[in-house]
Motif scaffolding. Structure first.
Motif, short mmCIF file in Angstrom:
data_model
loop_
_atom_site.label_atom_id
_atom_site.label_comp_id
_atom_site.label_asym_id
_atom_site.label_seq_id
_atom_site.Cartn_x
_atom_site.Cartn_y
_atom_site.Cartn_z
N GLN A 138 -17.19 8.43 22.43
CA GLN A 138 -16.50 9.08 21.52
C GLN A 138 -16.31 7.75 20.58
N PHE A 139 -16.39 8.16 19.38
CA PHE A 139 -15.84 6.71 18.16
C PHE A 139 -15.45 7.56 16.98
N ILE A 140 -14.88 6.80 16.32
CA ILE A 140 -14.51 7.17 14.71
C ILE A 140 -15.43 6.66 13.88
N THR A 141 -15.87 7.67 12.99
CA THR A 141 -16.53 7.20 11.78
C THR A 141 -15.66 7.42 10.51
N SER A 142 -15.72 6.58 9.57
CA SER A 142 -15.23 6.80 8.32
C SER A 142 -15.97 5.75 7.10
N SER A 143 -15.44 6.26 6.31
CA SER A 143 -16.12 5.43 4.69
C SER A 143 -15.14 4.28 4.67
N TYR A 144 -14.04 4.08 5.37
CA TYR A 144 -13.02 2.91 5.13
C TYR A 144 -13.56 1.64 4.89
N ALA A 145 -13.00 1.04 3.94
CA ALA A 145 -13.14 -0.38 3.42
C ALA A 145 -15.05 -0.49 3.05
N SER A 146 -15.33 0.59 2.58
CA SER A 146 -16.83 0.61 2.06
C SER A 146 -16.88 0.96 0.53
N LYS A 147 -17.74 0.62 -0.20
CA LYS A 147 -18.03 1.31 -1.42
C LYS A 147 -18.01 2.81 -1.60
N TRP A 148 -17.95 3.36 -0.58
CA TRP A 148 -17.76 4.99 -0.49
C TRP A 148 -16.18 5.46 -0.35
N ASP A 149 -15.50 4.34 0.03
CA ASP A 149 -14.07 4.65 0.37
C ASP A 149 -13.30 5.64 -0.66
N SER A 150 -13.51 5.60 -1.87
CA SER A 150 -12.81 6.38 -2.68
C SER A 150 -13.58 7.66 -3.17
N SER A 151 -14.46 8.22 -2.52
CA SER A 151 -15.09 9.32 -2.73
C SER A 151 -14.45 10.39 -1.98
N ASN A 152 -14.18 11.55 -2.75
CA ASN A 152 -13.67 12.89 -2.20
C ASN A 152 -14.81 13.90 -1.81
N HIS A 153 -16.07 13.29 -2.04
CA HIS A 153 -17.04 14.39 -1.63
C HIS A 153 -17.54 14.26 -0.10
N LEU A 154 -16.93 13.14 0.52
CA LEU A 154 -17.50 12.99 1.83
C LEU A 154 -16.60 13.48 2.83
N LEU A 155 -16.84 14.08 4.05
CA LEU A 155 -15.95 14.70 4.92
C LEU A 155 -15.27 13.45 5.51
N VAL A 156 -15.74 12.21 5.74
CA VAL A 156 -15.54 11.11 6.39
C VAL A 156 -14.50 10.27 5.51
N ASN A 157 -14.00 10.63 4.39
CA ASN A 157 -13.13 9.85 3.56
C ASN A 157 -12.06 9.68 4.36
N PRO A 178 -16.82 17.18 17.01
CA PRO A 178 -16.38 18.33 17.59
C PRO A 178 -15.24 19.26 16.64
N PRO A 179 -15.38 20.64 16.80
CA PRO A 179 -14.66 21.40 15.88
C PRO A 179 -13.26 21.43 16.34
N VAL A 180 -12.43 20.40 16.67
CA VAL A 180 -11.06 20.42 17.20
C VAL A 180 -10.18 19.82 16.29
N GLY A 181 -8.82 20.52 16.35
CA GLY A 181 -7.78 20.09 15.46
C GLY A 181 -8.38 19.95 14.00
N VAL A 185 -11.94 19.09 8.77
CA VAL A 185 -11.19 19.43 7.55
C VAL A 185 -10.99 18.39 6.72
N ARG A 186 -11.74 18.51 5.36
CA ARG A 186 -11.35 17.45 4.53
C ARG A 186 -10.10 16.62 4.24
N ASN A 187 -10.26 15.46 4.00
CA ASN A 187 -8.92 14.71 3.71
C ASN A 187 -7.92 14.68 4.81
N LYS A 188 -8.00 14.99 5.81
CA LYS A 188 -7.41 14.97 7.09
C LYS A 188 -7.88 14.16 8.20
N ALA A 189 -7.07 13.17 8.80
CA ALA A 189 -7.53 12.39 9.68
C ALA A 189 -7.52 12.70 11.22
#
Length: 364
Positions: A138-157, A178-181, A185-189
């Motif tokens: 298991q691992f975390i994926t996110s657009s953190y600190a990338s040029k896509w970081d400010s996009s609201n169109h990505l699930l992984v913002n 996994p569909p847990v928690g 859901v967009r904009n939720k960590a």
């Protein structure tokens, strides 16, 4: 401080030897804190990715006769922009590697779990066995600190937990969210999940306060953990490791964080502490817990400065000593934890189990 200095320091850090001099104030370094518990910390120096800025967030798992280690590797530093927003230099995000720990200071065969190029930051990997004894990560994926970081169109913002099966080459296959928690859901960590196997059941340690354990197809199990408040107060508190079976109990490590002030260096920094508790065999209640931190992040260990584009220091990494997985070694009754230190380096902490349990008090 320049990027070349940071990279040079990381690449040649195996030449460093810790000096056992205690600081007059503040927390001692990771080697000294390990000694205080009656254990030993050995830094992993060999077999790491070439020229990485930092290698940290390790998870240790024994699987089919192999001692496997996953860890996060940062190939490029953070660089601050004019508006104080920071990015990975050259838009090169962090990677997750998996290799075999052949001695406490050496990893062999470390490979990226996703060999192809990717846009997302990969973080906080944890290895686990499925009930069929297959190996997953298991691992975390996110657009953190990338040029896509400010996009609201990505699930992984916001950070999302991804799970994949590791093949014989260490490649993560059939990865899913996994569909847990609030993982879909967009904009939720979602972070700090800990999958583990108990008998024929795959379980998920979802949170610490309260303790929530999820099992597919079954109701959630919620365990009262209000006793931990006496240690962590109201600070944010998270899972560190999945429950580790020790006889007729389960040993769990967790962490909490807050902003601290270093009076010697006249600076504030994010400080993490590591604690532990045990659950009864049926996972219905906390039986024992530490009354204070086992490990605390220390400014005596290397804290990496991140800079702007011309090398002016702007911000430090957090001070933390955190495990993402460990094992109970029944043959010599010890605990082995893979510890990441200050998001900079990592190593193996080995300690008699009784020393850790001796720092706990019964919970009534």
């Amino acid at each position: 401080m320049t990027i070349q200095h940071i990279r040079h320091n990381a690449a040649l850090s195996y030449l460093e030897h810790p000096v056992n001099i205690r600081p007059a104030t503040g927390y001692p370094n990771v080697y000294q804190q390990a000694q205080d518990i009656g254990g030993e910390f050995t830094r992993i120096r060999w077999g790491l990715p070439d020229q990485a800025i930092a290698n940290f967030s390790p998870c240790l798992l024994n699987h089919k006769g192999h001692r496997l280690l996953s860890f996060r590797s940062q190939p490029e530093p953070f660089v601050f922009r004019h508006d104080q927003k920071y990015f990975y230099y050259n838009n090169t995000p962090t990677e997750i590697y998996v290799g075999e720990l052949v001695s406490y200071d050496t990893v062999v065969g470390a490979k990226k779990i996703r060999s192809g190029p990717h846009r997302l930051s990969y973080e906080d990997a944890r290895l686990f066995r499925a009930p069929d004894d297959e190996l997953y990560i298991q691992f975390i994926t996110s657009s953190y600190a990338s040029k896509w970081d400010s996009s609201n169109h990505l699930l992984v913002n916001q950070p999302k937990v991804c799970v994949g099966k590791l093949d014989e080459f260490g490649e993560a296959k059939d990865c899913v969210y996994p569909p847990v928690g609030q993982n879909l859901v967009r904009n939720k960590a979602e972070k700090n999940w800990c999958f583990f196997t108990e008998g024929e059941n795959l379980r998920l340690l979802y949170s610490t306060i309260p303790i929530v354990i999820k099992t597919p197809g079954k109701p959630d199990k919620t365990i009262d953990s209000s006793s931990l408040k006496s240690v962590v107060s109201d600070y944010p508190t998270f899972n560190s490791t999945a429950p580790i079976k020790i006889g007729d109990e389960w040993l769990v490590f967790f962490h909490w964080k807050y902003m601290a002030y270093d009076s010697n260096k006249q600076t504030t920094y994010l400080l993490y502490h590591l604690g532990a508790y045990t659950l009864d065999e049926n996972m219905t209640k906390i039986t024992r817990q530490c009354t204070e931190a086992l490990f605390s992040g220390s400014t005596e260990d290397q804290l990496i400065w991140w800079t702007d584009c011309v090398g002016m220091p702007i911000s430090k990494q957090p001070a933390c000593i955190l495990p993402f997985g460990g094992e109970y070694i029944e043959e010599d009754d010890t605990i082995e934890l893979a510890l990441g230190v200050n998001d900079s380096f990592m190593g193996i902490f080995k300690c008699p189990l009784v020393n850790v349990l001796g720092l706990m008090e019964p919970v009534k």
